[in-house]
Motif scaffolding. Sequence first.
Motif, short mmCIF file in Angstrom:
data_model
loop_
_atom_site.label_atom_id
_atom_site.label_comp_id
_atom_site.label_asym_id
_atom_site.label_seq_id
_atom_site.Cartn_x
_atom_site.Cartn_y
_atom_site.Cartn_z
N ARG A 88 -5.16 -4.24 7.66
CA ARG A 88 -3.76 -4.35 7.28
C ARG A 88 -3.40 -5.82 7.11
NH1 ARG A 88 1.25 -5.05 9.75
NH2 ARG A 88 2.95 -3.89 8.80
N GLU A 159 5.09 -5.45 3.98
CA GLU A 159 4.48 -4.30 4.64
C GLU A 159 3.39 -3.60 3.84
OE1 GLU A 159 7.73 -0.87 3.46
OE2 GLU A 159 7.85 -1.83 5.43
N GLU A 160 3.41 -3.65 2.53
CA GLU A 160 2.46 -2.89 1.72
C GLU A 160 1.50 -3.82 0.99
OE1 GLU A 160 2.46 0.02 -2.21
OE2 GLU A 160 4.32 -0.35 -1.13
N THR A 162 -1.50 -4.55 -1.81
CA THR A 162 -1.97 -4.02 -3.07
C THR A 162 -2.86 -5.05 -3.75
OG1 THR A 162 -1.30 -2.93 -5.13
CG2 THR A 162 -0.03 -4.86 -4.46
N GLU A 217 -4.70 -0.83 1.40
CA GLU A 217 -3.94 -0.74 0.16
C GLU A 217 -3.46 0.69 -0.06
OE1 GLU A 217 -4.32 -1.38 -4.65
OE2 GLU A 217 -6.09 -1.18 -3.41
N LYS A 218 -2.22 0.86 -0.34
CA LYS A 218 -1.71 2.18 -0.68
C LYS A 218 -1.92 2.46 -2.17
CE LYS A 218 1.89 2.06 2.87
NZ LYS A 218 3.32 2.10 3.14
#
Length: 220
Positions: A88, A159-160, A162, A217-218
């Motif tokens: 993360r 938070e995300e 990519t 990674e979402k």
Amino acid sequence: MDLTEKQQEFFDYLKQRLRRDGKVPSLRRAAGDLGISHTAVAQLLAQLEKRGAVRRAGRYSRTIRLLSGRGANPPISPIAREVPIIGRITAGLPMYAQQEWDGSVVVDSGLFGGDHLFALRVSGDSMRDAGILDGDLAICEPRQYAEQGEIVAALINHEEATVKRFYRRADGIELHPENHDYPVLRYGFAEVLVQGKVVGVVRSDHPSFSRTGRSGEKKR
């Protein structure tokens, strides 16, 4: 080199693996082959370094070289480097300073240069046309800026994570996928934090690919 019997056995093991595989094994693999703990392997490496048998380059990248003699002698051959997989991204911290590792992957140090490399596990196929596929590891060099068109690991809204192609526009940041099925993502300047430049990819069928943990990674 004045090595103890155990140190010499470990050094010979490293040389054998280097000749056979073209790289030195990861600490995990060495521990399994020798039937000793990960800590014992790390201690043996530290002892060999102290005696001038190996040289470790970088605290975080774990790149190691076998030496033909004392530390001043040239290396026999560069070994593979063990790159941590970041589970993360944390805002405000350099990648190499984080402790949230999700395993590691061994890569060819001749192909992947740079200091403090890290890897992000990719989820989804938004970067398919750039050769970055679902389940791959994106190998990144820590950086908090990006040139136009570079593929980067970025943190969105703290938070995300990519992986996308970076473009700076007059009114904000655009993150471009490499797949026409996905839209261009547009953000304000304060919403995007570049954390690294993608310098290569390790396929999910790579022999040292770690399959533990979840992606950083979402799917987007």
